[in-house]
Write an enzyme that holds these catalytic residues in place. Structure first.
Site, PDB file in Angstrom:
ATOM      1  N   ASP A 176       0.816  -1.302   0.153  1.00 52.50           N
ATOM      2  CA  ASP A 176      -0.019   0.038  -0.015  1.00 52.50           C
ATOM      3  C   ASP A 176       0.742   1.267   0.138  1.00 52.50           C
ATOM      4  O   ASP A 176       2.054   1.030   0.304  1.00 52.50           O
ATOM      5  CB  ASP A 176      -0.784   0.110   1.209  1.00 52.50           C
ATOM      6  N   ASP A 352      -1.604  -0.698   5.800  1.00 50.90           N
ATOM      7  CA  ASP A 352      -1.777  -0.173   7.092  1.00 50.90           C
ATOM      8  C   ASP A 352      -3.252   0.238   7.662  1.00 50.90           C
ATOM      9  O   ASP A 352      -3.664   0.155   8.641  1.00 50.90           O
ATOM     10  CB  ASP A 352      -1.025   0.862   7.531  1.00 50.90           C
ATOM     11  N   ASP A 356      -7.077  -1.960   3.903  1.00 45.38           N
ATOM     12  CA  ASP A 356      -5.658  -3.133   3.487  1.00 45.38           C
ATOM     13  C   ASP A 356      -6.099  -4.429   4.445  1.00 45.38           C
ATOM     14  O   ASP A 356      -5.695  -5.247   4.077  1.00 45.38           O
ATOM     15  CB  ASP A 356      -4.491  -2.507   3.982  1.00 45.38           C
TER      16      ASP A 356
END
Length: 457
Positions: A176, A352, A356
């Site tokens: 991410d 995080d 996600d």
């Protein structure tokens, strides 16, 4: 029942009926910069209102919100990983019955050969002791405990006993962007262009606002040792920024006409008739480039899957030299993982945010920074507490070293049994000697595992 309410942080999905504000959507969509929201715009549960109150008509609450959908996706994605059986469990399931069967067969064989009950039971006891699965049973857990301790000293908390086994097998990594590859907070980029007077005025205005851009500017200027100027009549207006009076001149920090720039966000410092634009962006984590280089050396190609804007994602992708996908919803991240798994890859996910969580659960292995949401940390196999991304390749390297030691321990344990068991079956080993030999084999396995104390360096 849908209704109306004035909110600071949204606990339900809805539509703004009245007012204008800025919202932090990073946990939900991955958008790094605050987003303007006005009447008619949708707001989602989990987004944070950063500015003035707004009236929101609730359209979905409880199990119908976007957060509930993400939680369901995470539960579904985690079911496949739950079927993973640890090496130690597989070995114990086969080894323990085999030990007892071998001891029983040894006793029966010596009785058939004409030995007395005492001799047959003594030999069977020696076989049972010398083949006690201590060495084999310790091969995996002691290695994992030593490695987990080394990683903890490095600031990496391993949550799952099977995580090291799965991390050792990964050959692809997905990252991410917001809060993972980056620090998840805005940083000014061009403060060097400000004069001493401009910096002092900017600090005086920024420290009077709780807007994230103002807070970022406040921290950065104070870190440079700037002292605030004497600005009077400071006030803040929604959509107009912070303004005040400095030496008879109107001063302000406000949104520039261009709005969000390519790098991330911007604010305009106005002093009288002059102005200067200050650009801000979500900066890369320390050692991000070095981490990608080490991942490549470990033959783990990396790529970015982010829900942020195309411009923000491509900026980071260009700096790191990684392929990237922007505007990715939680379903898109899972789809990317499933596509790689269908090709036979073992996928590591590093993320995080709330968005996600499902991807962290769906991947073969997963990591989250210490700044991650509770859902992200819960779904991840391990959490690294520092800012540096070097923790990611360090974790993979440590996992691979751990599994090499585990295989060595299996060879030692099995080799010991191959040599010792026939001697016990043939009656050359007493129960006392068998106990000494068994203890020695366990000590050898533990001593070999202790080499992992430096595996995280």
């Amino acid at each position: 029942t849908p209704g109306q309410a004035i909110v600071d942080a949204t606990a339900a999905d809805g539509v703004i009926e009245d007012g204008t504000t800025s919202c932090d959507l990073s946990l939900i969509s991955g958008e790094s910069a605050p987003q303007q929201r006005r009447a008619g715009d949708a707001v989602l549960a989990g987004s944070v209102n950063l500015a003035s109150p707004v009236t929101v008509r609730v359209t979905a609450a409880g199990p119908d919100t976007i957060i509930a959908d993400i939680a369901r996706l995470m539960d579904e994605a985690g079911q496949s990983r739950g079927r993973y059986v640890r090496i130690a469990d597989r070995a114990a399931k086969l080894y323990a019955p085999a030990v007892h069967a071998l001891a029983a067969l040894s006793c029966a064989g010596w009785l058939i050969a004409g030995a007395g009950w005492h001799q047959a039971l003594t030999i069977a006891t020696a076989v049972l002791i010398i083949t006690c699965p201590c060495a084999l049973g310790l091969a995996v857990p002691v290695s994992q405990v030593v490695a987990a301790g080394a990683l903890m000293r490095r600031g990496i908390l391993v949550k799952d006993g099977s995580a090291l086994e799965r991390l050792a097998q990964v050959d692809r990594a997905l990252f991410d962007k917001t809060g993972t590859l980056t620090l998840g907070r805005m940083e000014p980029l061009n403060l060097d262009t400000l004069s001493k007077e401009q910096a002092s005025v900017a600090l005086a205005l920024a420290q009077s606002s709780r807007h994230p851009i103002s807070r970022a500017l406040n921290l950065a200027l104070k870190a440079r040792g700037v002292t605030p100027a004497a600005v009077d009549q400071i006030g803040e207006e929604q959509g107009q920024g912070v303004h005040g009076l400095y030496q008879g001149q109107r001063v302000a920090l406000k949104r520039p006409e261009q709005g969000v720039n390519k790098a991330g966000a911007a604010t305009r410092l106005v002093i009288g008739d002059s102005h200067v634009d200050i650009s801000l962006a979500d900066t890369l984590r320390p050692d991000a480039g070095q981490a990608m280089t080490r991942l490549a050396a470990l033959q783990v190609p990396a790529s970015i899957v982010s829900g942020d804007r195309e411009e923000a994602v491509s900026e980071i992708a260009h700096k790191l030299g990684l392929p990237a996908q922007a505007h990715a919803l939680p379903q898109d991240k899972i789809a990317a993982i499933k596509a790689l798994q269908a090709e036979g890859h073992q996928v590591l996910m590093v993320g995080d945010g709330l968005n996600d969580g499902p991807a962290l659960a769906a991947a073969n292995a997963s990591l989250a920074p210490g700044s991650a949401t509770d859902m992200g940390q819960q779904a991840a196999d391990a959490v690294f507490t520092g800012d540096s991304l070097i923790a990611v390749p360090a974790m993979i390297s440590a996992a691979r070293r751990t599994m090499r030691v585990v295989r060595e321990n299996f060879v030692l344990a099995i080799g010991y049994n191959v040599l010792a068991v026939p001697l016990a079956i043939m009656g050359y080993v007493t129960p006392l000697l068998a106990a000494i030999a068994m203890s020695t084999s366990s000590v050898i396995v533990i001593a070999n595992a202790l080499r992992l104390r430096r595996c995280a360096q």
